[in-house]
Design a protein around this motif. Structure first.
Motif, PDB file in Angstrom:
ATOM      1  N   GLY A  40      -6.219   8.968  -1.706  1.00 52.83           N
ATOM      2  CA  GLY A  40      -4.709   8.669  -1.127  1.00 52.83           C
ATOM      3  C   GLY A  40      -4.265   7.489  -1.222  1.00 52.83           C
ATOM      4  N   GLU A  41      -2.956   7.373  -1.126  1.00 52.61           N
ATOM      5  CA  GLU A  41      -2.140   6.093  -1.216  1.00 52.61           C
ATOM      6  C   GLU A  41      -2.612   5.068  -0.192  1.00 52.61           C
ATOM      7  OE1 GLU A  41       2.300   7.015  -1.906  1.00 52.61           O
ATOM      8  OE2 GLU A  41       1.367   8.495  -0.732  1.00 52.61           O
ATOM      9  N   HIS A 210      -8.145   5.052  -4.831  1.00 52.13           N
ATOM     10  CA  HIS A 210      -6.856   5.654  -4.877  1.00 52.13           C
ATOM     11  C   HIS A 210      -6.917   6.208  -6.433  1.00 52.13           C
ATOM     12  CE1 HIS A 210      -6.844   1.488  -6.481  1.00 52.13           C
ATOM     13  NE2 HIS A 210      -5.810   1.947  -7.281  1.00 52.13           N
ATOM     14  N   VAL A 224      -8.324  14.534   0.153  1.00 56.35           N
ATOM     15  CA  VAL A 224      -6.998  13.920  -0.087  1.00 56.35           C
ATOM     16  C   VAL A 224      -6.457  13.676   1.224  1.00 56.35           C
ATOM     17  CG1 VAL A 224      -4.796  14.309  -1.166  1.00 56.35           C
ATOM     18  CG2 VAL A 224      -6.698  15.333  -2.322  1.00 56.35           C
ATOM     19  N   TYR A 226      -3.411  11.819   3.354  1.00 61.15           N
ATOM     20  CA  TYR A 226      -1.935  11.362   3.808  1.00 61.15           C
ATOM     21  C   TYR A 226      -1.765  10.854   5.205  1.00 61.15           C
ATOM     22  CZ  TYR A 226       2.831  10.960   2.759  1.00 61.15           C
ATOM     23  OH  TYR A 226       4.067  10.501   3.006  1.00 61.15           O
ATOM     24  N   TYR A 247       1.361  17.525  -1.771  1.00 65.08           N
ATOM     25  CA  TYR A 247       1.058  16.283  -2.051  1.00 65.08           C
ATOM     26  C   TYR A 247      -0.283  15.995  -3.071  1.00 65.08           C
ATOM     27  CZ  TYR A 247      -0.692  11.412  -1.111  1.00 65.08           C
ATOM     28  OH  TYR A 247      -1.061  10.093  -1.555  1.00 65.08           O
ATOM     29  N   THR A 248      -1.155  16.936  -3.052  1.00 70.43           N
ATOM     30  CA  THR A 248      -2.371  16.848  -4.101  1.00 70.43           C
ATOM     31  C   THR A 248      -1.764  17.082  -5.384  1.00 70.43           C
ATOM     32  OG1 THR A 248      -3.597  17.945  -2.180  1.00 70.43           O
ATOM     33  CG2 THR A 248      -4.529  17.825  -4.409  1.00 70.43           C
ATOM     34  N   ARG A 250       1.161  16.586  -6.364  1.00 74.18           N
ATOM     35  CA  ARG A 250       2.120  15.381  -6.754  1.00 74.18           C
ATOM     36  C   ARG A 250       1.228  14.183  -7.419  1.00 74.18           C
ATOM     37  NH1 ARG A 250       7.610  15.843  -6.588  1.00 74.18           N
ATOM     38  NH2 ARG A 250       7.419  14.252  -8.095  1.00 74.18           N
ATOM     39  N   LEU A 251      -0.009  14.147  -6.223  1.00 70.47           N
ATOM     40  CA  LEU A 251      -1.020  13.205  -6.801  1.00 70.47           C
ATOM     41  C   LEU A 251      -1.612  13.495  -8.021  1.00 70.47           C
ATOM     42  CD1 LEU A 251      -1.800  10.633  -5.081  1.00 70.47           C
ATOM     43  CD2 LEU A 251      -3.705  11.939  -4.298  1.00 70.47           C
ATOM     44  N   CYS A 254       0.573  12.437 -11.112  1.00 69.76           N
ATOM     45  CA  CYS A 254       0.586  10.804 -11.379  1.00 69.76           C
ATOM     46  C   CYS A 254      -0.260  10.493 -12.351  1.00 69.76           C
ATOM     47  CB  CYS A 254       0.534  10.171 -10.069  1.00 69.76           C
ATOM     48  SG  CYS A 254       1.778  10.499  -8.639  1.00 69.76           S
TER      49      CYS A 254
END
Ligand code: SF4
Length: 325
Positions: A40-41, A210, A224, A226, A247-248, A250-251, A254
């Motif tokens: 995660g971020e 990350h 994951v 957040y 979110y997964t 979009r991750l 990346c």
């Protein structure tokens, strides 16, 4: 029995502006010999989860709820004295930037031997012998135990840190970004070493990063995270090939696909993670989610089972799922 069961863990930090809910209702399990990746971020709660498990939180942080069961024993309810007896013997951690953690004026082998004397009641001779064994286990010639940190390369220092983490034969080892400061070749060697040791010693492992690409090769399952919660938890196949949480997805977008012939420039995830002192009502990812509906900002999604080992926290996945405790 599971090696580790984390149930509804809540770890909050006291700040001048209020309580920051750094980890807020995290649950997962880990078997012997299994590796769980936490991804995660920055600031999503990965390291706080690890520090909570080891009970190494800074003084502002406190486990406010939930259980951390290691072989059925609840770490979250232990006194500091009790924890001291278990830490390193049951669970040990390799920190971020650990390469600079060695005392520059003490021999590397002695720093490992000291841990053996302190936690395993070894004599000086036994502890030196053990340091040599541990060096060999991580691929360093045992004659080098008498050398100082400045005589080691970055990769060797990280191997020595792993040797130190193994000193008391822990059942669970946590690597918090253990390869971040290393070049790609050494990074691959260290990850290979960790995997080999995990299998040989049947240890549980939690790998924090990350970088999702590291986890695909190394882990059995991935959580994951957040904004202090687990958005999605599943096997490597679930997360990489059948992601369900926005979110997964979009991750994963990346990271460029090396098998694709298309030239795609990753566009990142718009917006920023929320302030954990005053997180948004409902789903914490809502302000950044392209698929958000009206319900999302009002109602927090449940952590639902959507496959044998696959759990998702998103209203979109609610139909047909079962709630997980
Ligand atoms: Fe997006 Fe709603 Fe799912 Fe949250 S619950 S991830 S806002 S669709």
């Amino acid at each position: 029995m599971k090696l580790l069961e984390v149930k509804d863990l809540k770890t909050y930090f006291t700040t001048s502006k209020g309580k920051a809910k750094a980890v807020d209702g995290v649950s997962f399990t880990l078997d012997y010999g299994q590796c769980l990746g936490l991804v995660g971020e920055s600031g999503c709660g990965k390291t706080t989860t690890a520090l909570s498990i080891c009970q190494l939180l800074p003084k502002e942080g406190k486990v406010e709820g939930g259980q951390i069961l290691l072989e059925g024993v609840d770490y979250a309810s232990m006194t500091e004295e009790e924890i001291m007896k278990h830490r390193w013997q049951d669970v040990s951690i390799i920190f971020q930037g650990a390469m600079n953690a060695f005392n520059p004026v003490k021999k590397v082998g002695w720093q490992i031997a000291e841990a053996c004397i302190l936690h395993q009641n070894m004599t000086k001779e036994q502890a030196w012998e053990r340091a040599g064994e541990l060096f060999e286990m991580v691929g360093i010639a045992k004659e080098r135990v008498t050398q100082y940190p400045h005589e080691f390369s970055g990769g060797m220092k990280q191997r020595a840190m792993i040797a130190m983490a193994l000193a008391c034969s822990p059942k669970l080892i946590i690597g918090d970004e253990p390869t971040t400061a290393l070049d790609v070749m050494i990074q691959a060697q260290i990850l290979e070493l960790l995997e080999k040791l995990r299998k040989e010693l049947n240890m549980g492992m939690i790998l924090i990063t990350h970088d999702l690409s590291i986890l695909s090769e190394t882990c059995d399952k991935i959580a994951v995270m957040y904004a202090g919660k687990i958005a999605e938890l599943g096997t490597v196949d679930d997360i990489f090939n059948h992601p369900m949480h926005p979110y997964t997805k979009r991750l994963l977008d990346c990271f460029p696909n090396i098998h694709s012939t298309e030239r795609v420039i990753p566009d990142g995830i718009p917006g920023y993670p929320p302030n954990l002192i005053d997180p948004p009502e409902g789903c914490r990812f809502c302000p950044r989610c392209a698929e958000a509906a009206e319900r999302c900002s009002a109602e927090e999604p449940e952590f639902l089972q959507v496959g044998p080992q696959h759990f998702v926290s998103c209203h979109l996945c609610a139909r047909g799922g079962e709630q997980n405790g």
